[in-house]
Design an enzyme around this catalytic site. Structure first.
Site, short mmCIF file in Angstrom:
data_model
loop_
_atom_site.label_atom_id
_atom_site.label_comp_id
_atom_site.label_asym_id
_atom_site.label_seq_id
_atom_site.Cartn_x
_atom_site.Cartn_y
_atom_site.Cartn_z
N GLY A 50 42.09 37.68 42.38
CA GLY A 50 42.83 37.25 41.20
C GLY A 50 43.84 36.24 41.71
N GLU A 51 45.09 36.43 41.38
CA GLU A 51 46.15 35.53 41.86
C GLU A 51 47.17 36.41 42.56
OE1 GLU A 51 46.33 32.27 42.01
OE2 GLU A 51 48.29 32.60 42.92
N CYS A 82 39.85 38.82 48.70
CA CYS A 82 40.47 37.55 48.31
C CYS A 82 41.97 37.72 48.06
CB CYS A 82 39.71 36.96 47.12
SG CYS A 82 39.94 35.19 47.03
N ARG A 111 46.63 30.81 52.20
CA ARG A 111 46.16 30.79 50.81
C ARG A 111 45.46 29.47 50.50
NH1 ARG A 111 50.36 31.18 46.63
NH2 ARG A 111 48.65 31.76 45.28
N ILE A 139 36.18 31.93 46.19
CA ILE A 139 36.83 31.27 45.04
C ILE A 139 38.29 31.04 45.38
CG2 ILE A 139 37.38 31.43 42.59
CD1 ILE A 139 35.04 33.46 42.39
N HIS A 176 34.43 37.39 47.71
CA HIS A 176 34.14 38.42 46.70
C HIS A 176 32.70 38.88 46.91
CE1 HIS A 176 37.51 37.37 43.89
NE2 HIS A 176 37.43 36.25 44.56
N GLU A 178 31.56 41.52 45.21
CA GLU A 178 31.21 42.18 43.93
C GLU A 178 30.55 41.22 42.95
OE1 GLU A 178 34.17 41.26 44.84
OE2 GLU A 178 35.06 40.23 43.13
#
Ligand code: GLN
Length: 202
Positions: A50-51, A82, A111, A139, A176, A178
């Site tokens: 996510g962030e 991530c 990052r 991502i 990721h 998943e």
């Protein structure tokens, strides 16, 4: 009979559902964690992508930061993907002002390390301890730029950039799994849960 394994998915922001679905497919009970009391009685935890700065902020607002740090230090098995990896890192490069991590992993992560056109990509990787290649989606992913003596690199890109690490009860990947239905890193988390149960029972 062994009790069902209860694994939390930190559900403040990010791709929570995919992780919960993989955990359920592996026979674990997935618990979405938004409040401190939902951390009670967990056998493990996934911190999704996510962030990272948003998850950090929300974890403080919701009172999750301190109990989570305590659980990590006590040896709760935790897998971060991530942004989740960023949150487990002891040190980050490119943090926004005031951004904190939960810490625990003896690594530095940069990052958004894959700038420009290759911000997002898919590949297959060898991961130490997993047979066959692992499908990995990156991502706006972080790169692990320093692996400290307590951590172990378990996957790298062809150019040598480290993208997965393990350290005791902790596991972190820049990518990721998943998103490709890749469940073997979650399986590894469940193995850590079972190992811990054996140690506690012994
Ligand atoms: N770039 C995001 C961050 O810094 C991580 C992206 C992700 O989790 N897919 O938090």
């Amino acid at each position: 009979m062994t009790a069902l394994v209860r694994v939390g998915v930190l559900a403040l922001q990010g791709d929570v559902r995919e992780h919960a679905a993989i955990l359920t497919s592996l026979g674990a009970e997935a618990v979405l964690v938004r409040r401190p009391e939902q951390l009670e009685d967990l056998d493990g935890l996934v911190i999704p992508g996510g962030e990272s700065s948003v998850i950090d902020k929300l974890s403080r607002i919701f009172g999750l930061r301190d109990p989570l740090r305590a659980l990590i230090a006590e040896g709760l098995p935790v897998y971060g993907t991530c942004a989740g990896l960023i949150l487990l890192a002891d040190e980050i490069e490119g943090a926004i002002e005031g951004q904190l991590t939960f810490g625990g992993l003896d690594v530095t992560v940069a990052r958004n390390a894959f700038g420009g056109q290759v911000e997002s990509f898919e590949t297959k990787l060898d991961v130490t301890g997993i047979d066959g290649e692992v499908a990995a989606t990156f991502i706006r992913a972080p790169l692990i730029t320093r692996v400290g003596p307590r951590a172990q690199a378990i996957a790298a890109l062809p150019g040598g950039g480290v993208v997965a690490v393990a350290q005791g009860n902790l596991l972190g990947t820049s990518f990721h799994p998943e998103m490709n239905g890749e469940s073997r890193l979650h399986e590894r988390l469940l193995e850590l849960v079972h190992e811990r149960r054996r140690v506690v029972a012994a």
